[in-house]
Design a protein around this motif. Structure first.
Motif, PDB file in Angstrom:
ATOM      1  N   TYR A 238       0.821  -1.304  -0.101  1.00 20.66           N
ATOM      2  CA  TYR A 238       0.090   0.038  -0.067  1.00 20.66           C
ATOM      3  C   TYR A 238       0.874   1.250  -0.032  1.00 20.66           C
ATOM      4  O   TYR A 238       0.326   2.356  -0.383  1.00 20.66           O
ATOM      5  N   ALA A 239       2.215   1.057   0.566  1.00 22.64           N
ATOM      6  CA  ALA A 239       2.912   2.565   0.534  1.00 22.64           C
ATOM      7  C   ALA A 239       3.431   2.493  -0.939  1.00 22.64           C
ATOM      8  O   ALA A 239       3.207   3.886  -1.611  1.00 22.64           O
ATOM      9  N   LEU A 240       3.778   1.608  -1.879  1.00 23.20           N
ATOM     10  CA  LEU A 240       3.901   1.638  -3.153  1.00 23.20           C
ATOM     11  C   LEU A 240       2.722   2.119  -3.934  1.00 23.20           C
ATOM     12  O   LEU A 240       2.803   3.144  -4.852  1.00 23.20           O
ATOM     13  N   ALA A 241       1.525   1.568  -3.681  1.00 24.09           N
ATOM     14  CA  ALA A 241       0.272   2.161  -4.379  1.00 24.09           C
ATOM     15  C   ALA A 241      -0.064   3.719  -4.161  1.00 24.09           C
ATOM     16  O   ALA A 241      -0.085   4.331  -4.967  1.00 24.09           O
ATOM     17  N   ALA A 242       0.390   4.058  -2.889  1.00 26.16           N
ATOM     18  CA  ALA A 242       0.130   5.545  -2.479  1.00 26.16           C
ATOM     19  C   ALA A 242       1.051   6.484  -3.331  1.00 26.16           C
ATOM     20  O   ALA A 242       0.647   7.519  -3.738  1.00 26.16           O
ATOM     21  N   ASP A 243       2.316   5.904  -3.511  1.00 21.65           N
ATOM     22  CA  ASP A 243       3.349   6.783  -3.914  1.00 21.65           C
ATOM     23  C   ASP A 243       3.046   6.832  -5.560  1.00 21.65           C
ATOM     24  O   ASP A 243       3.355   7.839  -6.072  1.00 21.65           O
ATOM     25  N   TYR A 244       2.662   5.744  -6.192  1.00 23.59           N
ATOM     26  CA  TYR A 244       2.265   5.808  -7.623  1.00 23.59           C
ATOM     27  C   TYR A 244       1.212   6.652  -7.712  1.00 23.59           C
ATOM     28  O   TYR A 244       1.505   7.388  -8.802  1.00 23.59           O
ATOM     29  N   VAL A 245       0.121   6.736  -6.781  1.00 22.52           N
ATOM     30  CA  VAL A 245      -0.983   7.467  -7.109  1.00 22.52           C
ATOM     31  C   VAL A 245      -0.480   9.016  -7.221  1.00 22.52           C
ATOM     32  O   VAL A 245      -0.736   9.822  -7.953  1.00 22.52           O
ATOM     33  N   VAL A 246       0.199   9.267  -5.879  1.00 19.18           N
ATOM     34  CA  VAL A 246       1.158  10.637  -6.068  1.00 19.18           C
ATOM     35  C   VAL A 246       1.729  10.940  -7.310  1.00 19.18           C
ATOM     36  O   VAL A 246       1.588  12.221  -7.873  1.00 19.18           O
ATOM     37  N   GLU A 247       2.320  10.169  -7.642  1.00 16.84           N
ATOM     38  CA  GLU A 247       3.387  10.461  -8.959  1.00 16.84           C
ATOM     39  C   GLU A 247       2.352  10.780 -10.037  1.00 16.84           C
ATOM     40  O   GLU A 247       2.856  11.416 -10.907  1.00 16.84           O
ATOM     41  N   ALA A 248       1.421   9.868 -10.523  1.00 15.20           N
ATOM     42  CA  ALA A 248       0.545   9.884 -11.433  1.00 15.20           C
ATOM     43  C   ALA A 248      -0.159  11.448 -11.314  1.00 15.20           C
ATOM     44  O   ALA A 248      -0.528  12.132 -12.362  1.00 15.20           O
ATOM     45  N   ILE A 249      -0.773  11.843 -10.134  1.00 17.81           N
ATOM     46  CA  ILE A 249      -1.344  13.242 -10.264  1.00 17.81           C
ATOM     47  C   ILE A 249      -0.332  14.423 -10.411  1.00 17.81           C
ATOM     48  O   ILE A 249      -0.686  15.159 -11.170  1.00 17.81           O
ATOM     49  N   LYS A 250       0.823  14.092 -10.025  1.00 17.19           N
ATOM     50  CA  LYS A 250       1.864  15.178 -10.161  1.00 17.19           C
ATOM     51  C   LYS A 250       2.112  15.269 -11.778  1.00 17.19           C
ATOM     52  O   LYS A 250       2.232  16.313 -12.275  1.00 17.19           O
ATOM     53  N   ALA A 251       2.299  13.992 -12.567  1.00 17.21           N
ATOM     54  CA  ALA A 251       2.633  14.014 -13.908  1.00 17.21           C
ATOM     55  C   ALA A 251       1.345  14.723 -14.632  1.00 17.21           C
ATOM     56  O   ALA A 251       1.641  15.351 -15.537  1.00 17.21           O
ATOM     57  N   VAL A 253      -0.815  17.241 -13.411  1.00 18.76           N
ATOM     58  CA  VAL A 253      -1.025  18.620 -13.255  1.00 18.76           C
ATOM     59  C   VAL A 253       0.171  19.302 -13.887  1.00 18.76           C
ATOM     60  O   VAL A 253       0.193  20.600 -13.715  1.00 18.76           O
ATOM     61  N   SER A 254       1.340  18.618 -14.137  1.00 21.09           N
ATOM     62  CA  SER A 254       2.363  19.323 -14.793  1.00 21.09           C
ATOM     63  C   SER A 254       2.258  19.906 -16.095  1.00 21.09           C
ATOM     64  O   SER A 254       3.055  20.623 -16.819  1.00 21.09           O
ATOM     65  N   HIS A 255       1.199  19.317 -17.047  1.00 16.73           N
ATOM     66  CA  HIS A 255       0.662  19.984 -18.039  1.00 16.73           C
ATOM     67  C   HIS A 255       0.017  20.991 -17.851  1.00 16.73           C
ATOM     68  O   HIS A 255      -1.064  21.079 -17.099  1.00 16.73           O
ATOM     69  N   TYR A 261     -10.796  14.427 -16.032  1.00 15.19           N
ATOM     70  CA  TYR A 261     -11.665  13.184 -15.797  1.00 15.19           C
ATOM     71  C   TYR A 261     -10.356  11.915 -15.068  1.00 15.19           C
ATOM     72  O   TYR A 261     -11.337  10.995 -14.766  1.00 15.19           O
ATOM     73  N   GLY A 262      -9.479  12.330 -15.155  1.00 18.28           N
ATOM     74  CA  GLY A 262      -8.540  11.112 -14.795  1.00 18.28           C
ATOM     75  C   GLY A 262      -7.128  11.546 -14.771  1.00 18.28           C
ATOM     76  O   GLY A 262      -6.746  12.484 -15.275  1.00 18.28           O
ATOM     77  N   VAL A 263      -6.112  10.593 -14.095  1.00 19.44           N
ATOM     78  CA  VAL A 263      -4.876  10.820 -14.110  1.00 19.44           C
ATOM     79  C   VAL A 263      -4.020  10.252 -15.074  1.00 19.44           C
ATOM     80  O   VAL A 263      -4.609   9.275 -15.693  1.00 19.44           O
ATOM     81  N   ASP A 264      -2.814  10.888 -15.351  1.00 17.35           N
ATOM     82  CA  ASP A 264      -1.946  10.378 -16.704  1.00 17.35           C
ATOM     83  C   ASP A 264      -1.158   9.064 -16.004  1.00 17.35           C
ATOM     84  O   ASP A 264       0.196   9.299 -15.728  1.00 17.35           O
ATOM     85  N   PHE A 265      -1.757   8.220 -15.449  1.00 15.01           N
ATOM     86  CA  PHE A 265      -1.037   7.176 -14.966  1.00 15.01           C
ATOM     87  C   PHE A 265      -0.118   6.433 -15.702  1.00 15.01           C
ATOM     88  O   PHE A 265       0.762   5.762 -15.292  1.00 15.01           O
ATOM     89  N   GLU A 266      -0.427   6.347 -17.101  1.00 17.94           N
ATOM     90  CA  GLU A 266       0.433   5.784 -18.131  1.00 17.94           C
ATOM     91  C   GLU A 266       1.630   6.170 -18.297  1.00 17.94           C
ATOM     92  O   GLU A 266       2.714   5.517 -18.287  1.00 17.94           O
ATOM     93  N   THR A 267       1.839   7.585 -17.883  1.00 18.75           N
ATOM     94  CA  THR A 267       3.429   8.174 -18.228  1.00 18.75           C
ATOM     95  C   THR A 267       4.208   7.776 -17.034  1.00 18.75           C
ATOM     96  O   THR A 267       5.552   8.044 -17.143  1.00 18.75           O
TER      97      THR A 267
END
Length: 280
Positions: A238-251, A253-255, A261-267
């Motif tokens: 769950y620590a990995l899961a939380a970190d990945y979500v944070v990274e996806a949100i940051k990626a 909003v960087s644009h 409607y959703g985060v760029d989890f793919e990048t």
């Protein structure tokens, strides 16, 4: 290779449910089988979406799996839209579960103090019964409150309050309980968990971002169950899961013109894969 079957809807556009679970679990080196509960043109934050219920297809699919002697290392349920689907998941757990099959329930039905449209307190109690059959459940604090039938507290609570919620959820029958969205007014947000067998608590907190997106709970659950299938502990998962979500949100909003409607989890899939390779 481990095989997970994930049971939830397909929102064709929207980066949630199966359109998140399938690529994320696959990227983690785990086979992802799917059991769709409905097909929507978009997720429900869009207006005018189409909806086709697939409840009647669930039992025939499962019967065919039985004929083919197909088995699963984990059963992972997400958004379930009706009492009938909850009943069918109980049958699925009984038919395909066992000592070596992880039952992982994400009770997707509420957030920010409110149930999603179409859900009731009665449904939340029925979801609690299904969650009681699981090895791991991952509700957010809103969902935990509704399953227990207690008022949702957005703030002003302490660690003992969360520990009590965790114990009460475990008393429903779940072996391990993870509650998301916990914060103690210190600028950080995170997770607390409880293992009913050992009686131990654990937690993981990270920075609180100023924005949120639809579908991040689905990403969290998918990474968490995927990591468990890779042999990680629940705490590391769950620590990995939380970190990945944070990274996806940051990626996302960087644009400048990021979608709503959703985060760029793919990048940030490379980030996820690297963490798995490094086992940290």
């Amino acid at each position: 290779m481990k095989r997970i079957v994930t049971v939830q809807d397909i929102s064709c556009v929207g980066k949630c449910s199966l359109t998140v679970a399938l690529p994320v679990i696959s990227a983690m080196g785990v086979e992802a089988a799917v059991l769709p509960t409905a097909v929507l043109s978009t997720h429900t934050a869009f207006k005018g979406f189409t909806f086709r219920d697939l409840t009647d297809d669930i039992e025939p699919v499962c019967s065919h799996w039985k004929q083919e002697k197909i088995s699963f290392d984990a059963i992972y349920t997400g958004y379930l839209g009706s009492f009938r689907q909850l009943e069918l998941m109980s049958k699925l757990f009984g038919g395909f579960g066992g000592n070596n099959t992880l039952i992982f329930v994400d009770p997707c039905m509420a957030d920010n103090g409110r149930l999603y449209p179409g859900f009731t307190q009665e449904f939340a109690f029925a979801m609690a019964k299904l969650a009681g059959k699981a090895d791991v459940i991952v509700p957010n604090l809103t969902e935990a409150s509704f399953m227990l039938g207690i008022p949702y507290r957005p703030s002003g609570y302490d660690e003992n309050y969360i520990r009590d919620i965790l114990k009460r959820l475990a008393a429903l029958g779940a072996k391990k309980v993870v509650v998301k969205g916990v914060e103690f007014n210190n600028g950080r947000i995170g997770i607390m968990s409880y293992d009913s067998a050992s009686g131990s608590f654990s937690n993981y907190f990270h920075e609180k971002l100023p924005t949120s997106f639809h579908g991040t709970g689905d990403i969290f659950a998918s990474v968490c169950v995927g990591a468990l299938m890779r042999g990680w502990t629940l705490e590391k998962s769950y620590a990995l899961a939380a970190d990945y979500v944070v990274e996806a949100i940051k990626a996302t909003v960087s644009h400048k013109d990021y979608n709503w409607y959703g985060v760029d989890f793919e990048t940030v899939v490379p980030y996820l894969v690297k963490r798995l390779e490094n086992n940290n």
